[in-house]
Design an enzyme around this catalytic site. Structure first.
Site, mmCIF file in Angstrom:
data_model
loop_
_atom_site.group_PDB
_atom_site.id
_atom_site.type_symbol
_atom_site.label_atom_id
_atom_site.label_comp_id
_atom_site.label_asym_id
_atom_site.label_seq_id
_atom_site.Cartn_x
_atom_site.Cartn_y
_atom_site.Cartn_z
ATOM 1 N N ASP A 90 0.807 -1.222 0.000
ATOM 2 C CA ASP A 90 0.000 0.000 0.000
ATOM 3 C C ASP A 90 0.844 1.277 0.000
ATOM 4 O O ASP A 90 0.362 2.349 0.333
ATOM 5 C CB ASP A 90 -0.966 -0.007 1.194
ATOM 6 C CG ASP A 90 -0.222 -0.149 2.511
ATOM 7 O OD1 ASP A 90 1.017 -0.328 2.474
ATOM 8 O OD2 ASP A 90 -0.871 -0.071 3.564
ATOM 9 N N HIS A 125 24.377 4.943 -18.439
ATOM 10 C CA HIS A 125 23.263 5.147 -17.506
ATOM 11 C C HIS A 125 23.507 4.375 -16.201
ATOM 12 O O HIS A 125 22.610 3.699 -15.689
ATOM 13 C CB HIS A 125 21.923 4.764 -18.153
ATOM 14 C CG HIS A 125 21.470 5.769 -19.166
ATOM 15 N ND1 HIS A 125 20.465 5.527 -20.078
ATOM 16 C CD2 HIS A 125 21.896 7.038 -19.428
ATOM 17 C CE1 HIS A 125 20.300 6.598 -20.840
ATOM 18 N NE2 HIS A 125 21.163 7.525 -20.471
ATOM 19 N N ASP A 175 26.017 12.990 -13.210
ATOM 20 C CA ASP A 175 24.986 13.455 -14.142
ATOM 21 C C ASP A 175 23.711 13.545 -13.329
ATOM 22 O O ASP A 175 23.105 12.521 -12.993
ATOM 23 C CB ASP A 175 24.861 12.455 -15.304
ATOM 24 C CG ASP A 175 23.852 12.899 -16.360
ATOM 25 O OD1 ASP A 175 23.039 13.803 -16.080
ATOM 26 O OD2 ASP A 175 23.879 12.314 -17.466
ATOM 27 N N ASP A 191 19.507 19.300 -16.293
ATOM 28 C CA ASP A 191 20.256 18.081 -16.639
ATOM 29 C C ASP A 191 21.720 18.473 -16.805
ATOM 30 O O ASP A 191 22.107 19.009 -17.845
ATOM 31 C CB ASP A 191 19.660 17.518 -17.948
ATOM 32 C CG ASP A 191 20.302 16.215 -18.379
ATOM 33 O OD1 ASP A 191 21.116 15.662 -17.612
ATOM 34 O OD2 ASP A 191 19.978 15.749 -19.487
ATOM 35 N N HIS A 239 27.197 8.346 -28.041
ATOM 36 C CA HIS A 239 25.854 8.933 -27.929
ATOM 37 C C HIS A 239 25.820 10.271 -28.649
ATOM 38 O O HIS A 239 26.833 10.757 -29.145
ATOM 39 C CB HIS A 239 25.435 9.066 -26.459
ATOM 40 C CG HIS A 239 26.357 9.911 -25.624
ATOM 41 N ND1 HIS A 239 26.403 11.285 -25.715
ATOM 42 C CD2 HIS A 239 27.271 9.586 -24.667
ATOM 43 C CE1 HIS A 239 27.284 11.756 -24.849
ATOM 44 N NE2 HIS A 239 27.841 10.749 -24.209
ATOM 45 N N HIS A 288 19.829 16.554 -26.416
ATOM 46 C CA HIS A 288 18.407 16.241 -26.624
ATOM 47 C C HIS A 288 17.606 17.460 -26.215
ATOM 48 O O HIS A 288 18.090 18.313 -25.465
ATOM 49 C CB HIS A 288 18.005 15.011 -25.793
ATOM 50 C CG HIS A 288 18.462 15.068 -24.360
ATOM 51 N ND1 HIS A 288 17.785 15.757 -23.390
ATOM 52 C CD2 HIS A 288 19.570 14.565 -23.732
ATOM 53 C CE1 HIS A 288 18.436 15.648 -22.234
ATOM 54 N NE2 HIS A 288 19.533 14.951 -22.410
ATOM 55 N N HIS A 303 14.271 14.121 -21.361
ATOM 56 C CA HIS A 303 14.393 13.918 -22.807
ATOM 57 C C HIS A 303 13.071 14.414 -23.367
ATOM 58 O O HIS A 303 12.107 13.666 -23.465
ATOM 59 C CB HIS A 303 14.641 12.445 -23.150
ATOM 60 C CG HIS A 303 15.941 11.947 -22.584
ATOM 61 N ND1 HIS A 303 16.205 10.632 -22.345
ATOM 62 C CD2 HIS A 303 17.070 12.618 -22.202
ATOM 63 C CE1 HIS A 303 17.431 10.510 -21.843
ATOM 64 N NE2 HIS A 303 17.974 11.701 -21.750
ATOM 65 N N GLU A 360 26.040 17.767 -24.443
ATOM 66 C CA GLU A 360 26.668 16.805 -23.539
ATOM 67 C C GLU A 360 27.616 15.827 -24.224
ATOM 68 O O GLU A 360 27.413 14.619 -24.189
ATOM 69 C CB GLU A 360 25.604 16.036 -22.774
ATOM 70 C CG GLU A 360 24.507 15.397 -23.624
ATOM 71 C CD GLU A 360 23.525 14.611 -22.750
ATOM 72 O OE1 GLU A 360 23.994 13.739 -21.994
ATOM 73 O OE2 GLU A 360 22.318 14.863 -22.830
ATOM 74 N N TYR A 365 34.567 8.035 -23.538
ATOM 75 C CA TYR A 365 34.559 6.908 -22.601
ATOM 76 C C TYR A 365 35.536 5.870 -23.144
ATOM 77 O O TYR A 365 35.328 5.345 -24.242
ATOM 78 C CB TYR A 365 33.151 6.314 -22.508
ATOM 79 C CG TYR A 365 32.091 7.397 -22.364
ATOM 80 C CD1 TYR A 365 31.729 7.881 -21.113
ATOM 81 C CD2 TYR A 365 31.504 7.978 -23.499
ATOM 82 C CE1 TYR A 365 30.790 8.904 -20.985
ATOM 83 C CE2 TYR A 365 30.574 8.997 -23.389
ATOM 84 C CZ TYR A 365 30.219 9.454 -22.130
ATOM 85 O OH TYR A 365 29.300 10.469 -22.021
ATOM 86 N N ARG A 381 32.157 13.184 -19.225
ATOM 87 C CA ARG A 381 31.062 13.858 -19.942
ATOM 88 C C ARG A 381 30.899 15.232 -19.297
ATOM 89 O O ARG A 381 31.066 15.369 -18.076
ATOM 90 C CB ARG A 381 29.760 13.051 -19.850
ATOM 91 C CG ARG A 381 28.578 13.720 -20.547
ATOM 92 C CD ARG A 381 27.394 12.780 -20.818
ATOM 93 N NE ARG A 381 26.741 12.272 -19.630
ATOM 94 C CZ ARG A 381 26.846 11.023 -19.181
ATOM 95 N NH1 ARG A 381 27.608 10.156 -19.825
ATOM 96 N NH2 ARG A 381 26.218 10.638 -18.091
#
Ligand code: GLY
Ligand code: MN
Ligand code: MN
Length: 444
Positions: free
Chosen positions: A39, A243, A260, A271, A350, A354, A361, A384, A388, A406
């Protein structure tokens, strides 16, 4: 607290209704309440489209916009006042609140929707609705249509067309008003402070979640209800997981940490990504990669202006990063060829950004008629770029492996270029090292 004024919600509803075909109705449900365990409910977050048109923060609500309706164009179904439930769960606006505080022309108890909404749909030619985004509500809407069809012999007319509401609405949401930019700036300022606090708190021996706690503390102190997305605090090679969400590894001397994270204010996201050394000083390799990413980040801003297309900033970052990787000996060959064959992708996989807004996003088409969208004032986005270097990359010297960097900022297109909303967090190597050294001195 910066908020979207009530008048702006009214302006948005009017703008949407002006775009709707004659004799139509738009229907939007509030976000469902999600149960976390038994609950216990998840923190409630209103559906962005619903919020955009109403500012109404409660679950179990439905908006109906009916241009030209005599008894009011903006109808809101919502929960009734209920002293017993309100004692346990908090206050509700009720139907009076919907009208007096949220600008509804007419409001009904949500429990009466099955009796009332089919009557509002009946006789309209078109229903504007985001089909396929809320399966349970899709089903209910079809039941209401069937109710109308069942009365066809009594002269009831079901609608003949469904129109994708999200397309109209998402194009509106892409252009931020000055009020929206103000709220986004406020979110960005709080997030900037949070990143600074995390840098100041960083030291070997702590864990990633200690820095996440600094972020959460600053977000809440700033009045933000929640982060705009799950914060990433990634030390060492974890930074190479785009991520990464565990946030439970130790911070080690000599490693970088990538954060991030951004908070949300009045349902508008920020962001930000910053990458800094756990102990306050970059190694030569870390510095080289960092400064290359920073150069890409700064180059991108020059390509964000009215008349330039969406992909130009990305292309600029690809060029800077590819050329830089060649210079550092991480890639071999001719820059144009390396770009053409996407040789940078094992390092930069990447896109450079965005759309940013109510959703991190955010909504809005990136291409129109098959072509990259041309930027216009009010469009907001992130910048961004990152590099890597996988810990198991055998093609590069060992000293480079496991470095992930980043750098992410939020910008809004202005009449002459773009405005950076996240300038409040240091970015240069010298600034970051100075900030962290000052924090250490103070702590000593
Ligand atoms: N944090 C998600 C992103 O930067 O896109
Ligand atoms: Mn981000
Ligand atoms: Mn982002």
């Amino acid at each position: 607290m910066t908020r979207i004024p009530k008048s702006e919600y009214a302006r948005r509803r009017k703008a949407l209704m002006e775009q709707m075909e004659p004799n139509s109705i738009a229907i939007l449900p509030a976000a469902p309440m999600y149960i976390r365990n038994r609950d216990v409910e998840h923190v409630y977050r209103q559906d962005s489209d619903f919020q955009y048109l109403s500012g109404f923060p409660e679950p179990e609500a439905v908006i109906a916009l009916i241009p030209g309706r005599e008894h009011g164009e903006y109808v809101l179904f919502c929960r009734e006042r209920d002293p017993e439930r309100e004692l346990w769960d908090g206050l509700r606006a009720g139907q009076d609140g919907a009208v007096n505080d949220y600008g509804a022309d007419d409001a009904f108890p949500i429990g009466d929707i099955d009796d009332i909404l089919p009557g509002l749909i009946e006789g309209r030619d078109r229903v504007y609705y985001a089909i396929g985004t809320n399966e349970a509500f899709d089903h209910r809407l079809m039941e209401w249509i069937k109710t109308i069809r069942a009365k066809a012999r009594q002269g009831a007319q079901p609608p003949s067309e469904f129109v994708a509401l999200d397309h109209l609405l998402h194009d509106m949401r892409l252009y931020k008003s000055s009020n929206e930019v103000k709220v986004m700036k406020h979110a960005a300022e709080i997030s900037a402070r949070a990143h600074i606090c995390a840098m100041q708190a960083s030291r070997a021996g702590l864990f990633e979640y200690h820095l996440e706690a600094e972020l959460d503390y600053e977000f809440r102190k700033g009045g933000a209800k929640m982060p705009a997305y799950g914060s990433i605090v990634a030390a060492g090679r974890n930074a190479c997981i785009l991520h990464y969400r565990e946030n439970d590894a130790p911070l080690r001397d000599g490693d970088l940490v990538l954060i991030d994270a951004g908070c949300e204010i009045d349902c508008y996201a920020s962001d930000i990504t910053r990458t800094f050394p756990v102990s306050g000083r970059f190694s030569p390799e870390q510095k080289a990669i960092y400064e290359l990413v920073l150069a890409a980040n700064e180059e991108a801003f020059k390509h964000i202006a009215p008349g330039r297309h969406w992909n130009e900033a990305h292309e600029a970052t690809v060029r800077v990063i590819t050329a830089g990787l060649v210079e550092l000996g991480l890639l071999q060959g001719e820059v144009d060829e390396l770009i053409a064959c996407e040789a940078y992708k094992p390092f930069y996989m990447h896109r450079a950004g965005h759309w940013l807004g109510m959703d991190v996003h955010d909504v809005g088409d990136y291409k129109v008629g098959g072509e990259w969208r041309v930027l216009e004032p009010g469009m907001a986005m992130t910048v961004e770029p990152g590099i890597y270097i996988a810990a198991d990359n055998q093609d590069v010297a060992r000293k480079w492996r496991g470095i992930g960097v980043r750098i992410e900022d939020d910008v809004v297109v202005t009449r002459s270029g773009c405005e950076i909303l996240t300038g409040g967090v240091p970015k240069s190597v010298a600034e970051i090292e100075a900030l962290m050294a000052a924090a250490r001195e103070q702590a000593a």
